[in-house]
Motif scaffolding. Structure first.
Motif, PDB file in Angstrom:
ATOM      1  N   VAL A   4      -7.520 -29.881  67.682  1.00 36.08           N
ATOM      2  CA  VAL A   4      -7.408 -30.172  69.109  1.00 36.08           C
ATOM      3  C   VAL A   4      -8.518 -31.134  69.476  1.00 36.08           C
ATOM      4  CG1 VAL A   4      -7.381 -29.234  71.441  1.00 36.08           C
ATOM      5  CG2 VAL A   4      -6.496 -27.861  69.550  1.00 36.08           C
ATOM      6  N   HIS A   6     -10.481 -32.275  71.995  1.00 38.44           N
ATOM      7  CA  HIS A   6     -10.761 -31.587  73.258  1.00 38.44           C
ATOM      8  C   HIS A   6     -11.736 -32.375  74.117  1.00 38.44           C
ATOM      9  CE1 HIS A   6     -11.307 -28.379  76.104  1.00 38.44           C
ATOM     10  NE2 HIS A   6     -12.570 -28.208  75.791  1.00 38.44           N
ATOM     11  N   SER A  12      -6.681 -30.240  78.111  1.00 40.51           N
ATOM     12  CA  SER A  12      -6.642 -29.718  76.740  1.00 40.51           C
ATOM     13  C   SER A  12      -7.084 -28.264  76.663  1.00 40.51           C
ATOM     14  CB  SER A  12      -7.486 -30.580  75.799  1.00 40.51           C
ATOM     15  OG  SER A  12      -8.842 -30.608  76.197  1.00 40.51           O
ATOM     16  N   ILE A  56      -3.249 -33.492  69.915  1.00 42.14           N
ATOM     17  CA  ILE A  56      -3.536 -32.714  68.719  1.00 42.14           C
ATOM     18  C   ILE A  56      -3.094 -33.502  67.496  1.00 42.14           C
ATOM     19  CG2 ILE A  56      -3.285 -30.499  69.920  1.00 42.14           C
ATOM     20  CD1 ILE A  56      -0.600 -30.165  68.350  1.00 42.14           C
TER      21      ILE A  56
END
Length: 223
Positions: A4, A6, A12, A56
């Motif tokens: 991820v 982020h 997110s 992602i």
């Protein structure tokens, strides 16, 4: 391994929460907004051409956009969890709210954030009354009435069911969390809307939500 990408204070956070609900292993790769512009760093463009979050990577797959990421993760790894049965009224509601969150709910909230910044930003003294007058006019005649209408609609819908798709928690609730938390931070969602307030209290109490905050770190919806 699912990675991820982020970004702080971003959508997110919902992806981390979904991964925690599904019990999946994942890596968090952190990016920080520019403190002046609040834009994502250029490094995110190496992941996806638009350089935005959420995004992602999962093996050879790169998936961006909140709804698309949720669809991908639930379809690939959910094994039927967090999605109502196909062909049911609940599945129809699920699809609606999954798209409503970004397609309808976030637009006026983003406009309010931008016009709030116009009002509070430093500018030449002779421009302040004009700029702030325009910002206030747009907010009071268009932005806030749209937010109020949408919040009233969502409140009425949660009077019918405990969760957005029905009486079972689903990924649509994860998707809807961001606009509702943003509205609570800066757009008038408070105790006058008890169903929406209770919804926020329920999601904040979920262990997976709390674990996602631990992994992603605190964030501020007012920014």
């Amino acid at each position: 391994m699912i990675v991820v990408h982020h970004l702080n204070n971003s959508r997110s956070q919902r992806v981390l929460w979904l991964l925690e609900e599904l019990g999946l292993e994942y890596e968090v790769r952190r990016y920080q907004r520019d403190p002046e512009t609040m834009l994502a760093p250029a490094a995110l463009k190496a992941v996806h051409p638009l350089g935005k979050s959420p995004v992602i990577t999962d093996g050879a797959n790169t998936v961006a956009e909140s709804g698309a990421v949720i669809d991908y993760l639930v379809e690939r790894y959910g094994n039927g969890r967090l999605v109502p049965t196909a062909g049911t009224p609940e599945k129809l509601r699920y699809t609606y709210w999954l798209h409503f969150a970004e397609g309808s709910a976030m637009s006026p909230l983003l406009m309010k954030l931008l016009f709030d910044k116009v009002e509070s930003s430093p500018m030449p003294f002779f421009a302040k009354p004009i700029a702030r007058g325009i910002a206030q006019k747009v907010k009071t005649t268009f932005v806030q009435p749209n937010i109020d209408s949408q919040l009233a609609y969502m409140e009425a819908e949660l009077d019918k069911n405990k969760w957005f798709a029905g009486n079972e928690f689903s990924a649509a609730d994860i998707q809807m969390s961001f606009p509702l938390e943003a509205a609570a931070a800066r757009a008038g969602l408070d105790a006058r809307l008890p169903k929406l307030t209770a919804f926020l209290q329920r999601i904040h109490a979920r262990p997976a939500y709390q674990r996602a905050l631990e992994r992603g770190g605190p964030y501020d919806y007012a920014k």
